[in-house]
Design a protein around this motif. Structure first.
Motif, PDB file in Angstrom:
ATOM      1  N   MET A   1       0.603  -1.391   0.003  1.00  0.00           N
ATOM      2  CA  MET A   1       0.248  -0.112   0.183  1.00  0.00           C
ATOM      3  C   MET A   1       1.121   1.505  -0.771  1.00  0.00           C
ATOM      4  N   GLY A   2       0.196   2.155  -0.153  1.00  0.00           N
ATOM      5  CA  GLY A   2       0.952   3.184  -0.410  1.00  0.00           C
ATOM      6  C   GLY A   2       0.699   3.847   0.530  1.00  0.00           C
ATOM      7  N   ASP A   3       1.656   4.974   1.041  1.00  0.00           N
ATOM      8  CA  ASP A   3       1.433   5.849   2.678  1.00  0.00           C
ATOM      9  C   ASP A   3       0.227   7.285   2.153  1.00  0.00           C
ATOM     10  N   ASN A   4      -0.203   7.328   1.013  1.00  0.00           N
ATOM     11  CA  ASN A   4      -1.024   8.614   0.582  1.00  0.00           C
ATOM     12  C   ASN A   4      -2.297   7.409   0.862  1.00  0.00           C
ATOM     13  N   ARG A   5      -3.019   7.170   1.480  1.00  0.00           N
ATOM     14  CA  ARG A   5      -4.143   6.080   2.013  1.00  0.00           C
ATOM     15  C   ARG A   5      -5.519   6.326   0.027  1.00  0.00           C
ATOM     16  N   ASP A   6      -5.242   7.812   0.071  1.00  0.00           N
ATOM     17  CA  ASP A   6      -6.637   8.406  -0.761  1.00  0.00           C
ATOM     18  C   ASP A   6      -5.321   8.925  -1.823  1.00  0.00           C
ATOM     19  N   ASN A   7      -4.735   8.854  -2.083  1.00  0.00           N
ATOM     20  CA  ASN A   7      -3.637   8.844  -3.508  1.00  0.00           C
ATOM     21  C   ASN A   7      -2.679   7.710  -4.376  1.00  0.00           C
ATOM     22  N   SER A   8      -3.541   6.723  -3.553  1.00  0.00           N
ATOM     23  CA  SER A   8      -1.908   5.817  -4.519  1.00  0.00           C
ATOM     24  C   SER A   8      -2.938   4.517  -4.417  1.00  0.00           C
ATOM     25  N   GLU A   9      -2.777   4.039  -6.183  1.00  0.00           N
ATOM     26  CA  GLU A   9      -2.550   2.505  -6.888  1.00  0.00           C
ATOM     27  C   GLU A   9      -2.094   2.017  -6.074  1.00  0.00           C
ATOM     28  N   ASP A  10      -2.170   0.861  -5.843  1.00  0.00           N
ATOM     29  CA  ASP A  10      -2.283  -0.200  -5.036  1.00  0.00           C
ATOM     30  C   ASP A  10      -2.346  -1.970  -4.780  1.00  0.00           C
ATOM     31  N   SER A  11      -2.265  -2.583  -4.075  1.00  0.00           N
ATOM     32  CA  SER A  11      -2.729  -4.031  -3.903  1.00  0.00           C
ATOM     33  C   SER A  11      -4.738  -3.929  -3.588  1.00  0.00           C
ATOM     34  N   ARG A  12      -4.637  -2.764  -3.288  1.00  0.00           N
ATOM     35  CA  ARG A  12      -6.337  -3.241  -2.884  1.00  0.00           C
ATOM     36  C   ARG A  12      -7.119  -2.631  -4.176  1.00  0.00           C
ATOM     37  N   TYR A  13      -6.597  -2.163  -5.425  1.00  0.00           N
ATOM     38  CA  TYR A  13      -6.875  -2.194  -6.757  1.00  0.00           C
ATOM     39  C   TYR A  13      -6.488  -3.091  -7.362  1.00  0.00           C
ATOM     40  N   TRP A  14      -4.911  -3.380  -7.930  1.00  0.00           N
ATOM     41  CA  TRP A  14      -4.683  -4.692  -8.786  1.00  0.00           C
ATOM     42  C   TRP A  14      -4.103  -5.881  -8.574  1.00  0.00           C
ATOM     43  N   GLY A  15      -4.635  -6.362  -7.075  1.00  0.00           N
ATOM     44  CA  GLY A  15      -4.142  -7.251  -6.233  1.00  0.00           C
ATOM     45  C   GLY A  15      -2.501  -7.710  -5.842  1.00  0.00           C
ATOM     46  N   LEU A  16      -2.457  -8.800  -5.344  1.00  0.00           N
ATOM     47  CA  LEU A  16      -0.872  -8.573  -4.698  1.00  0.00           C
ATOM     48  C   LEU A  16       0.310  -8.697  -5.342  1.00  0.00           C
ATOM     49  N   LEU A  17       1.780  -8.373  -4.318  1.00  0.00           N
ATOM     50  CA  LEU A  17       2.587  -8.330  -5.969  1.00  0.00           C
ATOM     51  C   LEU A  17       3.050  -9.647  -5.522  1.00  0.00           C
ATOM     52  N   PRO A  18       3.230 -10.565  -6.591  1.00  0.00           N
ATOM     53  CA  PRO A  18       4.705 -11.556  -6.898  1.00  0.00           C
ATOM     54  C   PRO A  18       5.255 -11.361  -6.525  1.00  0.00           C
ATOM     55  N   GLU A  19       6.603 -11.930  -5.161  1.00  0.00           N
ATOM     56  CA  GLU A  19       7.872 -12.089  -5.367  1.00  0.00           C
ATOM     57  C   GLU A  19       9.070 -11.637  -6.225  1.00  0.00           C
ATOM     58  N   ALA A  20       8.116 -12.425  -7.278  1.00  0.00           N
ATOM     59  CA  ALA A  20       9.329 -12.448  -8.596  1.00  0.00           C
ATOM     60  C   ALA A  20       9.674 -11.281  -8.788  1.00  0.00           C
ATOM     61  N   ASN A  21       8.670 -10.314  -8.362  1.00  0.00           N
ATOM     62  CA  ASN A  21       8.906  -8.536  -9.699  1.00  0.00           C
ATOM     63  C   ASN A  21       8.886  -7.751  -8.480  1.00  0.00           C
ATOM     64  N   LEU A  22       9.826  -8.518  -7.637  1.00  0.00           N
ATOM     65  CA  LEU A  22      10.762  -7.243  -6.959  1.00  0.00           C
ATOM     66  C   LEU A  22      12.434  -6.944  -7.488  1.00  0.00           C
ATOM     67  N   ARG A  23      12.333  -5.410  -7.116  1.00  0.00           N
ATOM     68  CA  ARG A  23      13.697  -4.891  -7.448  1.00  0.00           C
ATOM     69  C   ARG A  23      14.236  -4.722  -5.880  1.00  0.00           C
ATOM     70  N   GLY A  24      14.131  -4.230  -4.374  1.00  0.00           N
ATOM     71  CA  GLY A  24      14.653  -3.938  -3.655  1.00  0.00           C
ATOM     72  C   GLY A  24      14.138  -3.398  -2.129  1.00  0.00           C
ATOM     73  N   LYS A  25      15.317  -2.928  -1.695  1.00  0.00           N
ATOM     74  CA  LYS A  25      14.579  -1.915  -0.607  1.00  0.00           C
ATOM     75  C   LYS A  25      15.040  -0.397  -0.570  1.00  0.00           C
ATOM     76  N   ALA A  26      14.195   0.143  -0.833  1.00  0.00           N
ATOM     77  CA  ALA A  26      14.498   1.806  -0.359  1.00  0.00           C
ATOM     78  C   ALA A  26      14.780   1.763   0.900  1.00  0.00           C
ATOM     79  N   PHE A  27      15.931   2.593   0.731  1.00  0.00           N
ATOM     80  CA  PHE A  27      16.493   2.834   2.650  1.00  0.00           C
ATOM     81  C   PHE A  27      16.483   4.688   2.368  1.00  0.00           C
TER      82      PHE A  27
END
Length: 266
Positions: free
Chosen positions: A215-241
């Motif tokens: 989910m995005g932290d800006n809950r009313d302005n984020s296209e996330d798993s609520r709308y397009w579904g679950l994220l496959p592990e294979a699609n991960l690119r990395g961890k933002a730090f």
């Protein structure tokens, strides 16, 4: 940035092959011909390849397996990340992956709840998006009345007051800023308290193995798993730090924010 990744891989391979061909074959031919042709010069393409290959190889290795820079293009992760933030992404946190294909060949770990991750969304695999991991494999996630319910337990929220945005984020001025008590990673979120016409994305999801609910932290302005579904592990690119720069316009346009430099991503 996929075009840059492809170009970097192609140029690295090309210059490396030219350098290797010269070392194994062409240089020997030039040496053998020295008695016949005086002052035989090294071909230009060989000269450039030998100069650029080490630099390209180092950039490719660092970008693919150590850390990669990304630019935040939208307000979906406010207030944690702002439009124009330039961030660094840890490329080995969840395993080493091949460039271009993103195929994992060394497994080094999995996302923890609350991690901010960069990934390729299933419905836009040519793009890189960034969201927060809320649901892990085996979790049941529900979202109702602006509240996350994790495995049947509603998360606690601390009211922090009205948010005041700047620059491109000014559109969120007046939204309610809250601290969401996500287990292991409390963090700030934004929600609109006034009537808002957008579909809030309410529902309930069971996260299967090999997938994550983001989910995005800006809950009313984020296209996330609520709308397009679950994220496959294979699609991960990395961890933002880390945020290493903030500049809303490509040429800053007077919107350079030095206070963002060096901020850890929580």
């Amino acid at each position: 940035m996929r075009w840059f990744e492809i170009a970097l891989v192609v140029l690295t391979l090309f210059t490396g092959l030219v350098w290797l061909l010269d070392k194994l074959v062409l240089a020997k031919r030039r040496a053998a011909a020295d008695g016949l042709l005086a002052n035989q010069a090294e071909p230009v393409v060989v000269d450039y390849s030998k100069s650029f290959f080490p630099v390209l190889a180092i950039v490719l290795i660092l970008r693919s397996f150590v850390a990669e820079p990304f630019r935040i293009p939208s307000n979906s992760m406010m207030p944690t990340l702002l439009t124009g933030d330039f961030i660094l992404v840890n490329k080995f946190a969840y395993g080493l992956r091949l460039p271009i294909s993103n195929a994992k060949f060394v497994d080094l770990g999995e996302p923890a709840r609350g991690d901010v991750v960069v990934f390729k969304p299933p419905h836009h695999p040519e793009q890189d998006w960034i969201k927060r991991v809320v649901g892990l494999p085996g979790d049941t996630i529900a979202y109702r009345d602006n509240q996350v319910i994790l495995n049947g337990e509603p998360l606690a929220y601390e009211e922090l007051g009205a948010y005041e945005g700047v620059g491109n984020g000014a559109e969120m001025t007046g939204a309610e800023e809250r601290r969401e008590a996500l287990p292991g990673r409390p963090h700030r979120i934004l929600e609109r308290t006034q009537d808002y016409l957008r579909d809030p994305g309410e529902g309930e999801w069971v996260v299967p193995e090999g997938h994550y609910f983001v989910m995005g932290d800006n809950r009313d302005n984020s296209e996330d798993s609520r709308y397009w579904g679950l994220l496959p592990e294979a699609n991960l690119r990395g961890k933002a730090f880390l945020v290493w720069l903030n500049c809303e316009g490509w040429f800053c346009q007077g919107a350079f924010d030095t206070s963002r430099i060096g901020n850890a991503i929580e």
